[in-house]
Scaffold this active site. Structure first.
Site, PDB file in Angstrom:
ATOM      1  N   ARG A  52    -104.786 -17.578  -9.881  1.00 15.38           N
ATOM      2  CA  ARG A  52    -104.158 -16.847  -8.785  1.00 15.38           C
ATOM      3  C   ARG A  52    -102.720 -17.332  -8.654  1.00 15.38           C
ATOM      4  NH1 ARG A  52    -102.594 -20.970  -6.881  1.00 15.38           N
ATOM      5  NH2 ARG A  52    -101.839 -19.769  -5.131  1.00 15.38           N
ATOM      6  N   GLY A  53    -101.970 -16.643  -7.749  1.00 14.54           N
ATOM      7  CA  GLY A  53    -100.537 -16.926  -7.646  1.00 14.54           C
ATOM      8  C   GLY A  53     -99.813 -15.868  -8.468  1.00 14.54           C
ATOM      9  N   ALA A  54     -98.760 -15.289  -7.883  1.00 14.22           N
ATOM     10  CA  ALA A  54     -98.148 -14.084  -8.461  1.00 14.22           C
ATOM     11  C   ALA A  54     -97.703 -14.237  -9.929  1.00 14.22           C
ATOM     12  CB  ALA A  54     -96.998 -13.630  -7.564  1.00 14.22           C
ATOM     13  N   ASP A 226     -95.311 -12.853  -3.128  1.00 13.99           N
ATOM     14  CA  ASP A 226     -96.098 -12.023  -4.052  1.00 13.99           C
ATOM     15  C   ASP A 226     -95.365 -10.750  -4.411  1.00 13.99           C
ATOM     16  OD1 ASP A 226     -98.253 -13.825  -2.783  1.00 13.99           O
ATOM     17  OD2 ASP A 226     -99.143 -12.918  -4.566  1.00 13.99           O
TER      18      ASP A 226
HETATM   19  O1  MRU Z   1    -104.204 -15.219  -2.992  1.00 10.94           O
HETATM   20  P1  MRU Z   1    -103.282 -16.059  -3.820  1.00 10.94           P
HETATM   21  O2  MRU Z   1    -103.711 -17.485  -3.886  1.00 10.94           O
HETATM   22  O3  MRU Z   1    -103.030 -15.453  -5.182  1.00 10.94           O
HETATM   23  O4  MRU Z   1    -101.912 -16.021  -3.040  1.00 10.94           O
HETATM   24  C1  MRU Z   1    -100.795 -16.655  -3.614  1.00 10.94           C
HETATM   25  C2  MRU Z   1     -99.612 -16.708  -2.728  1.00 10.94           C
HETATM   26  O5  MRU Z   1     -99.582 -16.126  -1.673  1.00 10.94           O
HETATM   27  C3  MRU Z   1     -98.407 -17.428  -3.259  1.00 10.94           C
HETATM   28  O6  MRU Z   1     -97.634 -17.895  -2.197  1.00 10.94           O
HETATM   29  C4  MRU Z   1     -97.550 -16.472  -4.092  1.00 10.94           C
HETATM   30  O7  MRU Z   1     -98.323 -15.841  -5.084  1.00 10.94           O
HETATM   31  C5  MRU Z   1     -96.410 -17.143  -4.708  1.00 10.94           C
HETATM   32  S1  MRU Z   1     -96.910 -18.142  -6.071  1.00 10.94           S
HETATM   33  C6  MRU Z   1     -95.527 -18.766  -6.794  1.00 10.94           C
END
Ligand code: MRU
Length: 322
Positions: A52-54, A226
């Site tokens: 996960r994470g963008a 995101d």
């Molecule tokens: O649901 P997630 O864990 O994928 O959410 C991730 C986030 O909200 C992060 O802050 C975002 O993706 C930035 S990661 C560099």
């Protein structure tokens, strides 16, 4: 980067005809890899938050697409399956667009996916360099939300990368790690990364932010994104908007660090960003619940947006890189 930093290849890699990723659902208790053998399995890993994470899901999707080519699977179908895995982070669509533009030769697609990964690694380094001057000498006490480190970027991090770089230069005294309900990306993942990197931190419950700010315990709020609309509105993990309102009230800088692969210039304002709603059972197994996973912070509450191209200030419609 500290010695204990997570290696980008540890987070996700294309190894022969498999995508191997660190299963983030099992951290911090277990460091276990998950092996995906098809685009469908990569899509499921993304949907289930094994990765996960963008930026990291963009890289994983690109590798899943390359896997489909290696297997001789239908590439349109693979792209559609990967794209449908999560709606909010634009990195997914962006990375798949880059892959589709690279044609259909499997070797070329493997090379392109690895290239996209290397680009995200380089973006993280550049973002950190641009963000460091925002921390002035004196020992910043940084509050951060969710996880924006190596696990989220498959590089050394966006917001957390900047915090680690500033710490390495003696500019950060400590980090407040928001727990980040309901899936605890802060208390499980950010805490794990900061411990490995040797950065002093304390986990706090999400509701503690206002009181910490009122007591003068927070000098900066630094978060990732995101999806960023052309006007600078920022979609990020649920709770980010509340932090921005609190930071504005307490006159604390609210800084967003994100690569350009997270900027969606096709979207004019944050109102157009699709915000994922996740299963209620992630919040409570017993009662009826709602589980909005992201929110939008209006650009007016954002002090600066840092990308690999530099630190951008309002008006973002003019200053964001295009
Ligand atoms: O649901 P997630 O864990 O994928 O959410 C991730 C986030 O909200 C992060 O802050 C975002 O993706 C930035 S990661 C560099």
């Amino acid at each position: 980067m500290g010695r204990g930093d997570v290696d980008p290849e540890e987070v996700v890699r294309l190894e022969g005809d498999r995508v191997v990723l660190l299963d983030q659902r099992r951290l911090p208790d277990e460091v276990v890899e998950l092996v995906c053998r098809s685009a469908g399995e990569v899509a499921e890993a993304i949907r289930a938050l094994a990765i996960r994470g963008a930026p990291a899901i963009g890289v994983a999707a690109a590798m899943g697409y390359a896997l489909a080519a290696l297997r001789g699977d239908d590439l349109d179908e693979a792209a559609a399956t990967l794209l449908a895995s999560r709606p909010t982070a634009v990195n997914l669509a962006w990375a798949l667009g880059e892959m589709r533009a690279a044609g259909s030769d499997p070797d070329r697609l493997v090379e392109r996916a690895r290239g996209l990964h290397a680009d995200e690694v380089a973006r993280c380094v550049a973002m950190s360099d641009h963000a460091v001057p925002l921390f002035r000498p004196g020992g910043a006490r940084v509050l951060t939300h969710c996880n924006t480190g190596a696990l989220a970027t498959a590089g050394h991090g966006s917001a957390l990368g900047a915090v680690k770089a500033a710490f390495a230069r003696g500019l950060v005294e400590r980090v407040w790690v928001d727990e980040t309900r309901p899936l605890l990306q802060g208390s499980r993942l950010t805490a794990w990364e900061l411990e490995r990197a040797g950065v002093p931190f304390a986990v706090v419950v999400d509701g503690a932010a206002g009181s910490l700010m009122a007591r003068g315990e927070v000098s900066h709020v630094v978060v990732g994104a995101d999806r960023i609309a052309a006007n600078g509105d920022v979609a990020n993990k649920i709770g980010t908007y509340g932090l921005a309102v609190l930071a504005a009230h307490h006159r604390i800088p609210f800084v967003v660090v994100a690569p350009t692969s997270t900027i969606d210039l096709a979207i004019v304002t944050g109102a157009e960003i699709p915000l994922e709603r996740r299963p209620a059972a992630e919040v409570t197994a017993r009662f009826r619940a709602e589980n909005p996973a992201f929110d939008v912070t209006p650009a007016a509450l954002v002090t600066a947006i840092v990308t690999e191209a530099g630190a951008h200030l309002a008006p973002y419609a003019e200053t964001l890189p295009r």
